[in-house]
Structure formats: C-alpha cells, structure tokens
Design an enzyme around this catalytic site. Structure first.
Site, PDB file in Angstrom:
ATOM      1  N   ALA A  80      -1.311   1.297   5.820  1.00  0.00           N
ATOM      2  CA  ALA A  80      -2.026   2.379   6.494  1.00  0.00           C
ATOM      3  C   ALA A  80      -3.121   2.920   5.592  1.00  0.00           C
ATOM      4  CB  ALA A  80      -1.062   3.505   6.880  1.00  0.00           C
ATOM      5  N   ASP A  81      -4.173   3.416   6.217  1.00  0.00           N
ATOM      6  CA  ASP A  81      -5.226   4.098   5.476  1.00  0.00           C
ATOM      7  C   ASP A  81      -5.763   5.232   6.336  1.00  0.00           C
ATOM      8  OD1 ASP A  81      -6.912   4.340   3.128  1.00  0.00           O
ATOM      9  OD2 ASP A  81      -8.563   3.776   4.445  1.00  0.00           O
ATOM     10  N   THR A  82      -6.064   6.346   5.710  1.00  0.00           N
ATOM     11  CA  THR A  82      -6.584   7.525   6.411  1.00  0.00           C
ATOM     12  C   THR A  82      -7.794   8.056   5.655  1.00  0.00           C
ATOM     13  OG1 THR A  82      -4.395   8.114   7.251  1.00  0.00           O
ATOM     14  CG2 THR A  82      -6.062   9.861   7.226  1.00  0.00           C
ATOM     15  N   GLU A  83      -8.874   8.296   6.377  1.00  0.00           N
ATOM     16  CA  GLU A  83     -10.082   8.814   5.755  1.00  0.00           C
ATOM     17  C   GLU A  83     -10.686   9.922   6.613  1.00  0.00           C
ATOM     18  OE1 GLU A  83     -10.819   7.905   2.803  1.00  0.00           O
ATOM     19  OE2 GLU A  83      -9.861   5.950   2.577  1.00  0.00           O
ATOM     20  N   ALA A 105      -5.788   4.279  10.252  1.00  0.00           N
ATOM     21  CA  ALA A 105      -5.566   2.913  10.733  1.00  0.00           C
ATOM     22  C   ALA A 105      -4.238   2.374  10.240  1.00  0.00           C
ATOM     23  CB  ALA A 105      -6.699   2.001  10.267  1.00  0.00           C
TER      24      ALA A 105
END
Length: 200
Positions: free
Chosen positions: A69-72, A106
């Site tokens: 997962a990645d969060t921005e 995502a």
C-alpha cells in the site's frame, strides 16, 4: 497466508480490524516520482513495487498473498510525501491551510499467480491555520513520518473542516477496498470491520 508489506504500525492496526491473521514484511522500496508521472500512477506504482518486493521474501511459502500500500497527499499536482524535518512539515501545513487536497491511497495484492489493484481517492479540506496552530502541531511530533505532515487520527482532526471519501484511506489503508480485494483472493477474516469508514 497473508502478509503485509509495510513497516507502518497504522496499516497493521487497520488490517487487524478485519479480523485477519497476517505476517509483516519489512521492505525498503524507493519512493521517487518520475518526471511527468501522474500522481495517481505514481502511488499505484509504489504500492505495486512494495507488494512485489514483499512477494520475493516469501517465495516458496504455499498460498502466500502479499498486500502492498502507498498513501500520498496531493495539492496542485504536487505530491507531499513524508516531511524531511520540522521546517518542511511547516511548509506543507502552510500550503494545506484553508484549502482542499486529495489523498490517494493505492493497494496492490499479489500472489505467485495473480495481482489486483485498487485505489481510494479522498478529498480533505483544512481550515485556515495560524502560525500558532502549526507550531503547536509540530510540537506534538505527529507529523513525523506522515504523508502531508499530518495524521488524521490525531490532533490534526481539529484542522479538518470536511472529508469526502475514506477515513481509513487517509490513515493509510482504505478498509473497504482492502476487504474487497481480499475477498477476490479468497482471503477472509474472522470478524467485521470496526468503525465507520466511507464518509460523504
């Protein structure tokens, strides 16, 4: 066996809310946006790379499924990652003050034979922040290691005048999308999601 390819205690806490048993994988994946790369594609790519790197650690484990997962935080097409220091955090908060920004979270779920992705898009509106507000928040240390220099589950809740989207997605792991992907892979938990997530 499900594995979470993340060092984030927040993601572990959120995934545990689904009543799942899972292992943790400690990956170091470079997070650098390529020139001209759209913000959403960048976040998708990093999530995919985290999951792929995690899968390499569990080669040979029968039935292994890895979640990356990645969060921005995105404002004016600028991606706000984790601040370098307090000055960088203050600069981010000043730009977010009194404006709406996007939070892109995502997910990538991979096994030896398949891959699926999902994206959660949220819009967060900050109230106007004065110098004292920013200085007080920096003193809490909550900004450290947080995309956009704030943690929605902490003191920064007092800055947010409106949220449209996923509270858990802004935290770092959108539970609605996570649960849906896991069901597609046949991974299910023992309990129900705790708390309210989707917010309009």
């Amino acid at each position: 066996m499900l594995y979470l390819a993340s060092k984030s205690p927040r993601r572990s806490e959120l995934l545990a809310r689904l009543g799942l048993d899972f292992g943790l994988l400690d990956n170091d994946v470079p997070e650098h946006r390529a020139p001209g790369e759209p913000a959403e594609e960048y976040v998708r790519r990093v999530a995919r790379e985290k999951a792929g790197a995690g899968l390499l650690h569990v080669v040979g484990v029968a039935g292994a499924v890895v979640l990356g997962a990645d969060t921005e935080v995105v404002l004016d097409d600028d991606v706000f990652g984790k601040p370098r220091d307090a000055d960088d955090a203050a600069a981010m908060l000043r730009r977010l003050s009194g404006r709406s920004h996007r939070v892109i979270s995502a997910l990538s779920l991979v096994s030896a034979s398949r891959e699926a992705q999902a994206v959660s898009l949220s819009e967060v509106t900050f109230a106007e922040l004065g110098d004292a507000d920013i200085a007080g928040y920096l003193a809490t240390g909550e900004w450290e290691g947080r995309a956009g220099a704030y943690a929605i589950q902490g003191r920064a809740q007092t800055f947010i005048s409106h949220l449209s989207g996923s509270y858990s997605g802004v935290m770092g792991l959108p539970l609605y999308e996570t649960a849906r992907l896991l069901r597609e892979f046949g991974v299910s938990g023992k309990g129900k999601i705790s708390g309210t997530d989707q917010i309009g």
